[in-house]
Design a protein around this motif. Structure first.
Motif, mmCIF file in Angstrom:
data_model
loop_
_atom_site.group_PDB
_atom_site.id
_atom_site.type_symbol
_atom_site.label_atom_id
_atom_site.label_comp_id
_atom_site.label_asym_id
_atom_site.label_seq_id
_atom_site.Cartn_x
_atom_site.Cartn_y
_atom_site.Cartn_z
ATOM 1 N N PRO A 1 -37.970 26.012 9.789
ATOM 2 C CA PRO A 1 -37.830 26.838 8.353
ATOM 3 C C PRO A 1 -37.093 25.431 7.218
ATOM 4 N N LEU A 2 -36.464 24.390 7.721
ATOM 5 C CA LEU A 2 -35.923 23.743 6.336
ATOM 6 C C LEU A 2 -36.821 23.175 5.730
ATOM 7 N N PRO A 3 -37.716 22.619 6.011
ATOM 8 C CA PRO A 3 -38.687 21.548 5.139
ATOM 9 C C PRO A 3 -39.854 22.726 4.429
ATOM 10 N N ARG A 4 -39.626 23.976 4.603
ATOM 11 C CA ARG A 4 -40.367 25.004 4.068
ATOM 12 C C ARG A 4 -40.324 24.912 2.268
ATOM 13 N N LYS A 5 -39.095 24.491 1.960
ATOM 14 C CA LYS A 5 -39.030 24.337 0.493
ATOM 15 C C LYS A 5 -39.495 22.914 0.036
ATOM 16 N N LEU A 6 -40.469 23.042 -0.637
ATOM 17 C CA LEU A 6 -41.240 21.656 -1.062
ATOM 18 C C LEU A 6 -41.782 20.706 0.006
ATOM 19 N N LEU B 1 -31.787 13.581 3.869
ATOM 20 C CA LEU B 1 -30.447 14.023 4.271
ATOM 21 C C LEU B 1 -29.738 15.269 3.755
ATOM 22 N N ALA B 2 -30.046 15.554 2.396
ATOM 23 C CA ALA B 2 -29.438 16.537 1.736
ATOM 24 C C ALA B 2 -30.588 17.329 1.171
ATOM 25 N N TRP B 3 -31.296 17.835 2.153
ATOM 26 C CA TRP B 3 -32.608 18.493 1.775
ATOM 27 C C TRP B 3 -32.230 19.884 1.201
ATOM 28 N N PRO B 4 -32.893 20.635 0.135
ATOM 29 C CA PRO B 4 -32.713 21.972 -0.189
ATOM 30 C C PRO B 4 -32.457 22.990 0.920
ATOM 31 N N ALA C 1 -24.351 18.369 5.203
ATOM 32 C CA ALA C 1 -25.456 17.279 4.754
ATOM 33 C C ALA C 1 -25.367 16.387 3.575
ATOM 34 N N LEU C 2 -24.663 17.117 2.690
ATOM 35 C CA LEU C 2 -24.483 16.498 1.377
ATOM 36 C C LEU C 2 -23.541 15.310 1.545
ATOM 37 N N GLU C 3 -22.410 15.458 2.329
ATOM 38 C CA GLU C 3 -21.511 14.338 2.649
ATOM 39 C C GLU C 3 -22.436 13.168 3.477
ATOM 40 N N ALA C 4 -22.983 13.725 4.466
ATOM 41 C CA ALA C 4 -23.931 12.698 5.241
ATOM 42 C C ALA C 4 -24.706 11.841 4.332
ATOM 43 N N ALA C 5 -25.419 12.651 3.427
ATOM 44 C CA ALA C 5 -26.124 11.687 2.407
ATOM 45 C C ALA C 5 -25.564 10.860 1.689
ATOM 46 N N PHE C 6 -24.296 11.198 1.071
ATOM 47 C CA PHE C 6 -23.474 10.479 0.307
ATOM 48 C C PHE C 6 -22.970 9.104 1.175
ATOM 49 N N LYS C 7 -22.555 9.605 2.265
ATOM 50 C CA LYS C 7 -22.130 8.210 3.203
ATOM 51 C C LYS C 7 -23.473 7.247 3.624
ATOM 52 N N TYR C 8 -24.468 7.752 3.836
ATOM 53 C CA TYR C 8 -25.640 7.024 4.248
ATOM 54 C C TYR C 8 -25.882 6.302 3.087
ATOM 55 N N ALA C 9 -25.800 6.979 1.779
ATOM 56 C CA ALA C 9 -26.357 6.006 0.565
ATOM 57 C C ALA C 9 -25.432 4.824 0.299
ATOM 58 N N LEU C 10 -24.065 5.071 0.467
ATOM 59 C CA LEU C 10 -23.043 4.052 0.497
ATOM 60 C C LEU C 10 -23.287 2.736 1.171
ATOM 61 N N GLY D 1 -23.464 15.666 10.190
ATOM 62 C CA GLY D 1 -23.825 16.258 9.056
ATOM 63 C C GLY D 1 -25.247 16.468 8.622
ATOM 64 N N ALA D 2 -26.028 15.654 9.058
ATOM 65 C CA ALA D 2 -27.524 15.720 8.835
ATOM 66 C C ALA D 2 -28.114 16.852 9.569
ATOM 67 N N PRO D 3 -29.313 17.369 8.924
ATOM 68 C CA PRO D 3 -30.010 18.332 9.704
ATOM 69 C C PRO D 3 -30.604 17.808 10.739
ATOM 70 N N ALA D 4 -30.745 18.452 11.845
ATOM 71 C CA ALA D 4 -31.432 17.869 13.170
ATOM 72 C C ALA D 4 -32.915 17.465 12.839
ATOM 73 N N PRO D 5 -33.735 18.128 12.097
ATOM 74 C CA PRO D 5 -35.176 17.774 11.899
ATOM 75 C C PRO D 5 -35.053 16.383 11.114
ATOM 76 N N MET D 6 -34.146 15.998 10.275
ATOM 77 C CA MET D 6 -34.252 14.720 9.551
ATOM 78 C C MET D 6 -33.681 13.596 10.685
ATOM 79 N N LEU D 7 -32.914 13.823 11.601
ATOM 80 C CA LEU D 7 -32.348 12.998 12.572
ATOM 81 C C LEU D 7 -33.711 12.430 13.514
ATOM 82 N N ILE D 8 -34.541 13.487 13.391
ATOM 83 C CA ILE D 8 -35.852 12.974 14.325
ATOM 84 C C ILE D 8 -36.292 11.558 13.730
#
Length: 443
Positions: A86-91, A133-136, A142-151, A219-226
């Motif tokens: 269900p997660l990637p169904r947006k965009l 990592l911060a997908w809608p 997930a937002l925190e995971a994306a921010f730390k990954y970005a740094l 924090g990252a969604p499991a589908p993104m960790l694939i």
């Protein structure tokens, strides 16, 4: 205009990414994951079939071909799997475009023989993960995971750029492969390649460059960790194989980082107490096993390529299984998972035991090959450390399988009939690995 066949896989994937980005605007986004999967398979075929040779600073040698085919097929499998999530169904078109962009960067990383190409590949791979990592629809974690990954990614990119500058200052060349380049033949070049090693160590979460890896995994969604763990890290491992293979003077610092990663990763994973955090910390230890192979010389290059391949397969299978659980899960609810998705539960069990190195899994044979390479390279202490670290890892991997956990609401467990087919195929691949990997070691 002279066309180089080395560019064909990149052109296929990059062209498919452009089409995928347009899919949402054209209201055909729902089919874009399937489109992306087909494009990735086509790229894998082009790598495996074409007689690709040196040209345009891309070189498809045996290691690059092996990992390039794997990256393409793993991306295809992941895109097909998440088409039912269900997660990637947006965009979905944008999601597919970002994944294919990351795959383009990954193919450059495993085949690039120019430092500038490697830098472009690194950026093409890591930048899409900021958004993924911060997908809608993802949670605050997930937002925190994306921010730390970005740094961390920004720091790694800066170090990589500094390393390129120092190497160019030293010998005026950006080529990687000898004899066209002697990157570590002077002080500037040696410091530069150490900077490159540090930058890529950040990307595979090797110690002491492992900050926030557990937070990102949690924090990252499991589908993104694939894709992050099963595809992205393997691509960076391919770049490390190229770098260390061209610079034998790196073997001593690589061995030191490998030892630190094995010790720190296993100890932190043992104390994690959370399934995702445990996998994040254990990734540090696996980075150490991979680097231990690279420290062993020419035979270690072969062992490292095999380990990168096996590590990627195990992670894709693991996070496909975890994608059926609620994102807040701190352990595996075996009772509910076995009842609702027994084959997927079986895949999860097999991959976790393979990550631990349970005989006769492919993870066991991959680690055994690394140990043999280290013994052959006179690194007996490192071979012993690998054996002890693998034995210790059974404590927390078996705990993850046996620790009782329940779901307060069993309906929260995602159930897709099609996922059972993926799980059955994954188990078949692992079974074939038990046959082919030992045969390849013997050959």
């Amino acid at each position: 205009m002279v066309y180089s066949p080395t560019l064909l896989p990149l052109l296929i994937v990059a062209g498919a990414a452009v089409v995928a980005f347009l899919g949402d605007a054209l209201r055909i986004g729902k089919i874009m994951p399937w489109w992306g999967g087909l494009a990735a398979i086509a790229a894998a075929i082009s790598i495996g079939v074409e007689k690709l040779t040196l040209g345009d600073f891309l070189y498809w040698d045996s290691s690059a071909t092996l990992l390039g085919v794997y990256l393409s097929l793993a991306t295809a499998a992941g895109l097909t799997f998440v088409a039912f999530h269900p997660l990637p169904r947006k965009l979905p078109g944008s999601f597919t475009g970002l994944i294919l962009t990351a795959l383009t960067g990954g193919l450059i990383l495993v085949s690039g023989q120019s430092l500038l190409f490697l830098f472009v590949g690194l950026e093409l791979q890591v930048m899409p993960f900021f958004a993924l990592l911060a997908w809608p629809g993802s949670g605050r974690g997930a937002l925190e995971a994306a921010f730390k990954y970005a740094l961390l990614a920004a720091l790694a990119s800066a170090q990589f750029a500094i390393g390129i500058a120092l190497i160019y200052l030293g010998d005026g060349s950006l080529a990687v492969i000898p004899p066209f380049s002697g990157m570590a033949d002077n002080v500037y070049g040696l410091v530069g390649v150490l900077a490159l090693l540090a930058a890529l160590s950040f990307e595979i979460a090797a110690a002491p460059f492992h900050a926030w890896v557990a937070d990102i995994y949690q924090g990252a969604p499991a589908p993104m960790l694939i894709f992050l763990s099963g595809v992205g890290k393997v691509a960076v491992m391919g770049a490390l194989i190229t770098l260390v293979g061209a610079t034998p003077r790196l073997q001593i610092p690589v061995a030191i980082i490998a030892a630190a990663s094995i010790l720190i990763g296993n100890l932190l994973a043992y104390r994690a107490g959370h399934l995702r955090r445990m996998l994040g910390y254990s990734a540090i230890a696996h980075a150490g096993y991979f680097l231990a192979a690279l420290a062993a010389g020419p035979l270690g290059i072969i062992a490292a390529s095999l380990y990168a391949l096996v590590y990627g397969i195990m992670n894709v299978g693991t996070f496909m299984g975890l994608a059926s659980l609620p994102e807040s899960s701190v352990a595996i609810p075996w009772a509910a998972l076995r009842e609702r998705q027994p084959v997927l539960a079986g895949l999860l069990g097999v991959t976790l035991l393979s990550l631990a190195g349970m005989p006769p899994s492919i993870g066991f044979f991959a680690k055994l090959f690394v140990i043999i390479a280290d013994i052959h390279g006179q690194l007996l202490w490192l071979a012993l450390l690998i054996a002890l670290g693998s034995a210790f890892s059974f404590v927390y991997y078996l705990s993850a399988l046996w620790k009782p956990a329940t779901l307060s609401n069993p309906d929260r467990l995602l159930c897709r009939r099609s996922w059972e087919s993926f799980a059955a195929l994954g188990i078949l691949i692992l079974v074939l690995g038990w046959v082919l990997v030992p045969y390849g070691m013997g050959g």
